[in-house]
Design an enzyme around this catalytic site. Sequence first.
Site, PDB file in Angstrom:
ATOM      1  N   ASN A  44      -1.505   8.050 -15.884  1.00 14.88           N
ATOM      2  CA  ASN A  44      -0.568   8.928 -15.173  1.00 14.88           C
ATOM      3  C   ASN A  44      -0.040   8.213 -13.931  1.00 14.88           C
ATOM      4  O   ASN A  44      -0.759   7.452 -13.270  1.00 14.88           O
ATOM      5  CB  ASN A  44      -1.187  10.288 -14.834  1.00 14.88           C
ATOM      6  N   GLU A  46       2.006   9.207 -10.570  1.00 16.54           N
ATOM      7  CA  GLU A  46       2.519  10.305  -9.744  1.00 16.54           C
ATOM      8  C   GLU A  46       3.591   9.812  -8.775  1.00 16.54           C
ATOM      9  O   GLU A  46       3.843   8.609  -8.660  1.00 16.54           O
ATOM     10  CB  GLU A  46       1.348  10.967  -9.002  1.00 16.54           C
ATOM     11  N   CYS A  55       2.836  11.778 -17.197  1.00 17.93           N
ATOM     12  CA  CYS A  55       1.474  11.860 -17.734  1.00 17.93           C
ATOM     13  C   CYS A  55       1.071  10.554 -18.423  1.00 17.93           C
ATOM     14  O   CYS A  55       1.922   9.793 -18.897  1.00 17.93           O
ATOM     15  CB  CYS A  55       1.376  12.972 -18.769  1.00 17.93           C
ATOM     16  N   GLU A  57      -0.295  10.143 -21.340  1.00 18.30           N
ATOM     17  CA  GLU A  57       0.090  10.110 -22.754  1.00 18.30           C
ATOM     18  C   GLU A  57       1.526   9.629 -22.905  1.00 18.30           C
ATOM     19  O   GLU A  57       1.846   8.783 -23.744  1.00 18.30           O
ATOM     20  CB  GLU A  57      -0.018  11.504 -23.387  1.00 18.30           C
ATOM     21  N   CYS A  88      -1.222  17.842 -22.233  1.00 21.60           N
ATOM     22  CA  CYS A  88      -0.408  18.974 -21.766  1.00 21.60           C
ATOM     23  C   CYS A  88       0.662  19.304 -22.808  1.00 21.60           C
ATOM     24  O   CYS A  88       0.907  18.541 -23.746  1.00 21.60           O
ATOM     25  CB  CYS A  88       0.219  18.667 -20.410  1.00 21.60           C
TER      26      CYS A  88
HETATM   27  N1  THU Z   1      -1.868  14.629 -16.551  1.00 20.08           N
HETATM   28  C1  THU Z   1      -1.823  13.693 -17.535  1.00 20.08           C
HETATM   29  O1  THU Z   1      -1.706  12.491 -17.261  1.00 20.08           O
HETATM   30  N2  THU Z   1      -1.909  14.114 -18.808  1.00 20.08           N
HETATM   31  C2  THU Z   1      -2.047  15.409 -19.202  1.00 20.08           C
HETATM   32  O2  THU Z   1      -2.008  15.719 -20.388  1.00 20.08           O
HETATM   33  C3  THU Z   1      -2.232  16.444 -18.197  1.00 20.08           C
HETATM   34  C4  THU Z   1      -1.952  16.038 -16.786  1.00 20.08           C
HETATM   35  C5  THU Z   1      -1.794  14.192 -15.164  1.00 20.08           C
HETATM   36  C6  THU Z   1      -0.528  14.545 -14.449  1.00 20.08           C
HETATM   37  C7  THU Z   1      -0.967  14.538 -12.998  1.00 20.08           C
HETATM   38  O3  THU Z   1      -0.855  13.215 -12.491  1.00 20.08           O
HETATM   39  C8  THU Z   1      -2.437  14.906 -13.052  1.00 20.08           C
HETATM   40  O4  THU Z   1      -2.828  14.777 -14.405  1.00 20.08           O
HETATM   41  C9  THU Z   1      -2.736  16.313 -12.578  1.00 20.08           C
HETATM   42  O5  THU Z   1      -1.939  17.235 -13.224  1.00 20.08           O
END
Ligand code: THU
Length: 129
Positions: A44, A46, A55, A57, A88
């Site tokens: 991920n 940000e 994300c 994935e 997600c």
């Molecule tokens: N996140 C992912 O990388 N994958 C997911 O399927 C769910 C959420 C990350 C996004 C964000 O950086 C952190 O998790 C918190 O939401």
Amino acid sequence: MNIDYQELMNNAKEAAKNSYSPFSRFAVGAAVITPNGKIYKGCNVENSSFGLTNCAERTAIFKAVSEGEREILAVAIYSPNTDSCYPCGACRQVLFEFQGDYEIDVITEILGQLEIQKLSYFLPCGFRI
Ligand code: THU
């Protein structure tokens, strides 16, 4: 094709180490495998403008697709910050886009045990044009 789920999960764990998550402090790693056996990792990423976060994935999927891949066989997802990390909703739909004749396997680790489900378990009616 015989998929080594543990190897895929190990790659997801490796990828989580590169997570850029200073805002949520929630690290995630993912790894996808394609029909030629290639593995693409992602974490991920940000952003100060929170909504721009990508994300793990989708990072892995986009890396694969941008290298010319068009089909994903399996995805492993890992977070060191939780006992189980599921994809997600947005990532489920993006995975669905690259599902071929073989239904994508989704691998998570629950309390140290691998759990393997088909993508349709997480997304029963994916959207396709
Ligand atoms: N996140 C992912 O990388 N994958 C997911 O399927 C769910 C959420 C990350 C996004 C964000 O950086 C952190 O998790 C918190 O939401």
